[in-house]
Write an enzyme that holds these catalytic residues in place. Sequence first.
Site, PDB file in Angstrom:
ATOM      1  N   GLY A  57       0.827  -1.198   0.000  1.00  0.00           N
ATOM      2  CA  GLY A  57       0.000   0.000   0.000  1.00  0.00           C
ATOM      3  C   GLY A  57       0.865   1.253   0.000  1.00  0.00           C
ATOM      4  CD  GLU A  94       4.421  14.443 -10.814  1.00  0.00           C
ATOM      5  OE1 GLU A  94       4.325  14.141 -12.025  1.00  0.00           O
ATOM      6  OE2 GLU A  94       4.851  15.541 -10.420  1.00  0.00           O
ATOM      7  NE  ARG A  95      10.011   7.921  -7.152  1.00  0.00           N
ATOM      8  CZ  ARG A  95      10.421   6.713  -6.769  1.00  0.00           C
ATOM      9  NH1 ARG A  95      10.407   5.710  -7.633  1.00  0.00           N
ATOM     10  NH2 ARG A  95      10.828   6.506  -5.545  1.00  0.00           N
ATOM     11  NE  ARG A  96       5.551   9.175  -1.799  1.00  0.00           N
ATOM     12  CZ  ARG A  96       5.489  10.203  -0.970  1.00  0.00           C
ATOM     13  NH1 ARG A  96       4.590  10.218  -0.009  1.00  0.00           N
ATOM     14  NH2 ARG A  96       6.314  11.213  -1.095  1.00  0.00           N
ATOM     15  CG  ASN A 152      11.812  15.789  -6.051  1.00  0.00           C
ATOM     16  OD1 ASN A 152      11.670  14.687  -6.570  1.00  0.00           O
ATOM     17  ND2 ASN A 152      10.824  16.650  -5.942  1.00  0.00           N
ATOM     18  NE  ARG A 206      10.403  11.686  -0.500  1.00  0.00           N
ATOM     19  CZ  ARG A 206      10.023  10.860   0.466  1.00  0.00           C
ATOM     20  NH1 ARG A 206      10.613   9.694   0.582  1.00  0.00           N
ATOM     21  NH2 ARG A 206       9.078  11.189   1.308  1.00  0.00           N
TER      22      ARG A 206
END
Length: 310
Positions: free
Chosen positions: A76, A97-99, A131, A134
């Site tokens: 999830g 945004e990637r999620r 960003n 990460r």
Amino acid sequence: MADNKKRLGKGLSALFGEAAGEPVVAQGPGAATPATSTPAPRTLPIASLQPGKFQPRRRFDEEALQALIGSIREQGVVQPLLVRPIEGGKYEIVAGERRWRAAQAIPLHEVPVVIRELDDRAALEIGLVENIQRADLTPLEEAEAYRRLIEEFGHTQEALSQAVGKSRSHIANTLRLLYLPGGVKALVEDGKLTAGHARAVLTSPDPEALATKAVNEGLSVREVERLAQSAKAPANGKGSTGAKPRPVAKIAGGAKDPDTLNLEKHLSEILGLAVDIQFDGKGGSLTIAYDNLEQLDDLTHRLQNLAISA
């Protein structure tokens, strides 16, 4: 602004508030039900979210995205997206945004979010720092992010290094990538040339030719540095390897006037580098010579801090 800098220094958890410390899960197909119930941020339909206009990333690695899709399918969405409300009942993604992209691919219909009222400035700053911390950016995206944080938000390199957990020398070296020719930038963006190689070719008289040679022959960073240095040697002469200024070059057509020589000497003593001033009518040029990358980094740092404080 001071409060924003403090929040950045605390890391990403500060951006999401206290709730970020709790495991938050939007279940995907096959995901196990958590053993314990925890307070969760609200969920929103995926259709109500849209990418942030301040997203610093220009590329989303397909392999990494597929790995994230697999993780979300099993576990999830563990960390909520940070969003801000915009017109029309929609929400703009500030971080995550990637999620959101991965959740769409599964597909999930809702994702956990933390909603914050953020102005454009705060949204841009948080998106950039998220960003960078990460390590989701390419070297050039990271360099552009640093540039914007310095120019648009008044960060010094020192304050920025504390905010994103990088050394000042790393930030200074990364910013230098912005001066690469377009062809070399393309090689870096495509992953064919590392940031270390790119910084090395910057000192060459012909960066694009040396970058192409490095890629074609698989040269190491040290080999590229040696080639760049040897390419400069005929023009610059033997030179010095220390921090002391080199003698000022003589100007063809006659000696310089005493005022110009004194100004060159004064600037050289301040900078610890050779300074050459040439007049051409009402204008002219000022050249500062450096012997190694450390001297260039120091000079760049001083000039940037001077521009910020002006």
